[in-house]
Structures are given as structure tokens and as C-alpha cells.
Write a protein that holds these residues in place. Structure first.
Motif, mmCIF file in Angstrom:
data_model
loop_
_atom_site.group_PDB
_atom_site.id
_atom_site.type_symbol
_atom_site.label_atom_id
_atom_site.label_comp_id
_atom_site.label_asym_id
_atom_site.label_seq_id
_atom_site.Cartn_x
_atom_site.Cartn_y
_atom_site.Cartn_z
ATOM 1 N N ASP A 248 1.135 -0.779 0.337
ATOM 2 C CA ASP A 248 -0.170 0.391 0.409
ATOM 3 C C ASP A 248 0.697 1.455 0.031
ATOM 4 O O ASP A 248 1.914 1.106 0.890
ATOM 5 C CB ASP A 248 -0.901 0.289 1.305
ATOM 6 N N PRO A 249 0.555 2.203 -0.668
ATOM 7 C CA PRO A 249 1.463 4.030 -0.887
ATOM 8 C C PRO A 249 1.030 4.599 0.451
ATOM 9 O O PRO A 249 2.276 4.120 1.152
ATOM 10 C CB PRO A 249 0.395 4.365 -1.559
ATOM 11 N N GLU A 250 0.605 3.762 2.209
ATOM 12 C CA GLU A 250 0.857 4.384 3.173
ATOM 13 C C GLU A 250 2.122 3.637 3.773
ATOM 14 O O GLU A 250 2.404 4.017 5.244
ATOM 15 C CB GLU A 250 -0.790 4.912 3.761
ATOM 16 N N ASN A 251 2.240 2.409 3.369
ATOM 17 C CA ASN A 251 2.680 1.385 4.487
ATOM 18 C C ASN A 251 4.588 2.054 4.273
ATOM 19 O O ASN A 251 5.023 2.382 3.319
ATOM 20 C CB ASN A 251 3.472 -0.277 3.216
ATOM 21 N N PRO A 252 4.682 1.882 5.572
ATOM 22 C CA PRO A 252 6.324 2.806 5.528
ATOM 23 C C PRO A 252 6.894 2.360 4.916
ATOM 24 O O PRO A 252 7.941 2.876 4.456
ATOM 25 C CB PRO A 252 7.213 1.835 6.934
ATOM 26 N N THR A 253 6.756 0.700 4.082
ATOM 27 C CA THR A 253 7.856 0.981 3.395
ATOM 28 C C THR A 253 8.090 0.779 1.963
ATOM 29 O O THR A 253 8.916 0.279 1.186
ATOM 30 C CB THR A 253 8.306 -1.440 3.376
ATOM 31 N N CYS A 254 6.777 1.457 1.666
ATOM 32 C CA CYS A 254 7.107 2.110 0.027
ATOM 33 C C CYS A 254 6.975 3.566 0.231
ATOM 34 O O CYS A 254 6.748 4.411 0.980
ATOM 35 C CB CYS A 254 5.284 1.776 -0.348
ATOM 36 N N ALA A 255 8.350 3.755 0.253
ATOM 37 C CA ALA A 255 9.460 4.532 0.533
ATOM 38 C C ALA A 255 8.543 6.361 0.170
ATOM 39 O O ALA A 255 7.439 6.441 -0.734
ATOM 40 C CB ALA A 255 10.134 5.263 0.365
#
Lengths: 215, 215
Positions: B127-134
């Protein structure tokens, strides 16, 4: 009269047809924006704004930063303005105060939310800053939603259908639902400057369109 | 000794090999961020921030809105931090005061610029809000560049190579070059909150990396 074996085949066939027929169109409950799919014409400002909000899944939420002495602070967030195919224009967010954006909004509600057509892939080779590649900024107040309200239930459904992994995000991060109460709309979708759209025109787009069609 | 016909074949073959050989790597002039291509490891915070700035072509510039009584206002803009393959981390913009962002910045320089990894396609199904998506937010001051300066020439080259259509944008719109003077860096590229990176670490990333390699 048909022999019993053939009757059985016909009955089974009819049952199968009924079971697998496509659902009846429910136009009343289904906003026209999402049903149409493609990008509205540039003259259709409210439709374009609603299309951008319905099609995107993330954007940039800008707040007045308390950590940075009142500087504007833009943050990448996911959102949803309705379950797929039933968008209503109001962006809902799932935020934690571990992140500055939610903390900022709880101190100063003034917020803007910015979307671009570019990541949808429909701008083709047109530059992201070219006015024909649409951009939308909704400005207003970021409000915390009462978790016990029916609005919270609807917002959760809207968020979790478009962002399934959210449902599994850590409980101890205390994610809360926020919505943007829209006060001002800035849309660029063609040459000649921003299009004037009122929050009412934007939010009541389906209703107005239905009235136009029936008049 | 080879017969003359065979010598000719060998000579032509050698000439073709020389003509079509891949160019020699010019590591000294080419920042390592862009040369590496792929996303840096999450532990490499400065590298990740520079990679996001080098790979993206657009982002959201947030200013303090003069039209909206000081509310934060995010706007979709194109930018460049260097010609392709030679990024330097400072985002340059080509803006007109026909648009509120440039007008706001000329009244109040405080600005943030926000980038997401999501449109690069490297987050996959995350997901775009997941912290692993920088996600990267650079906060600082949006400064107008003197059009007669050598910096303006470099910035134009950086902008026009990544955004070729800009060169043909209407002269009577009076586009001007701005840059973000970076004061604060907010990077999320993994679980555990934002990574501390100073503007110096970010801007001098190649130099520090070269020093590490030679020590």
C-alpha cells in the motif's frame, strides 16, 4: 409436451442462467462518475474532480507543521472516497498520531489534499505540470471521526476495500479515521487557470447530473 | 600470415567492435545513486532519499496559501534535480505566478516538497501508506533563481532534459526557475518512524560515499 428428462435439462439450464446472469444495473445507488470509467471532458469540471478522487488511491495531505514551526508539511497518504464503484467525493484517511500529519491536524485542522492524474496513466506523454494533465487540490479541515459512529463504519468499509492491508495494521499504532471537510476546490484540467467548483457542486455531482437528465 | 581477404574481414570486424562497444563507465562524473538504478537498502537513508529525488519527475509542492488565509496548499508540479544520470539532490522548478504556488512562495518562502515511491512502480502490491513504500518530504525555502546566473543555466538544462515540453511553454506566462533550499528532511522507508538525515548528509551523499570507499 417435453419428456421429463428434457424438462429437467431445461429447468437446470434456466436455474443456471438465473444464478449467473449479470447483476441488474443499480444506477440510483451507483454514482455515474465511477460507472463511466474514462476521464470526463475538460468542460465537465465537477465530473473531472470527482473522477480524480474516485480513481486515485493515494495523494499528499498538507498540514501546518507543529514540529517545523508552522511550515507547510506534505505527507504521502492513502485514502478512499467510497467503496469501488460508489465514490462520494469525501476523502477518508486512516492515520496514526505516530505520524506528524495526524498530530498537526489535531492542533490545527487546516489541511489540503492534492491529487494528480499523472499516476493514473491517462496523461500519456503529457508532462505532469501541463494543465491538461489534471490536478486537484481540496482544501478544508481534517476532522477526526467518532469511531462509534455509522460514518466510521462506512469510512472503514471504503478504506479497507481499496486498501485491504490496512485492516491488519498494528492495533497498538492506534490508527484513527479522519475525513477532509472540503471548503475550497482547486482544479486544473485545461488551459486558462483553475475551474471554479463549489464544494456543493462537487459533493452533489450525481444528484445534479440526475436532475439534468430528468429535466 | 593471413591472406589479404581475411585480413580485411578481421580489420572491419575490429572497427565494428570499437564503434559499437559500450561506453566506458564514467564513475567520477556520474553520481552513484543514479548509476545503481535500483532502490537502495532501507538502512541507506541518504541513498534512498537521493534515489527518490533522482527517479521521480513530479511531486507536490506545499506553500502557505495567501488566497486561502494561510491554509497549507499542495500543488502538483514537475521538477528536476539534475540531468538524467547526474542528480544532485536539489529540486528545481519551472513556475509561473499565474499559479498560486509561485505567488505564495514570493510572499512566504516556507515550502515543503513531497515525493512517493509508489508511482515508480517499485512498491509492488504494498500500500502507498505502508512505511516500506518510501516517502520523502523536503522542507525549506522556495527561492527564485536569478535568470542571469550560471545556476539558472544548469537548472534549465536539468529541467528541460527531463521535461522537454517545458522549453516550448508560452513565453507570456513568464515561467521562472525556483529551487528548494532544504532545511529539513523527513524520510520514511521502513518500519520505526522517520530516518534522521541532515541536509548536508543528503546533499553530500556522493562525496561521503566516495570517502567511505577510499578509506
Amino acid at each position: 409436451m417435453l419428456p421429463p428428462a428434457l424438462l429437467l435439462v431445461v429447468a437446470v439450464g434456466a436455474a443456471l442462467l438465473l444464478a449467473f446472469r449479470p447483476p441488474l444495473p443499480a444506477l440510483a445507488a451507483r454514482p455515474i462518475v465511477a460507472a463511466a470509467g474514462g476521464k470526463p471532458a475538460p468542460t465537465e469540471a465537477a465530473a473531472t474532480a470527482r473522477w480524480l478522487a474516485a480513481q486515485n488511491t493515494w495523494g499528499v495531505l498538507s498540514t501546518i507543521s507543529s514540529d517545523l514551526s508552522g511550515a507547510p508539511f506534505g505527507n504521502v497518504v492513502s485514502y478512499s472516497d467510497g467503496v469501488p464503484g460508489e465514490s462520494h467525493g469525501i476523502p477518508y484517511f486512516y492515520l496514526t498520531t505516530l505520524d506528524p500529519t495526524a498530530r498537526d491536524a489535531l492542533e490545527d485542522e487546516r489541511t489540503s489534499f492534492t491529487l494528480s492524474e499523472f499516476p493514473l496513466g491517462t496523461c500519456g506523454k503529457i508532462d505532469p505540470e501541463n494543465p491538461t494533465c489534471a490536478k486537484l487540490t481540496l482544501t478544508g479541515k481534517l476532522k477526526l471521526i467518532d469511531p462509534q459512529s455509522s460514518e466510521a463504519d462506512l469510512a472503514k468499509e471504503a478504506l479497507f476495500t481499496k486498501h485491504p492491508e490496512m485492516e491488519g495494521w498494528p492495533k497498538n499504532h492506534h490508527f484513527q479515521i479522519f475525513k477532509l471537510e472540503i471548503k475550497n476546490i482547486f482544479l486544473i484540467d485545461w488551459f486558462g487557470g483553475p475551474k471554479p467548483i463549489s464544494p456543493t457542486e462537487y459533493l452533489e455531482y450525481e444528484k445534479n447530473r440526475a436532475l439534468l437528465k430528468s429535466s
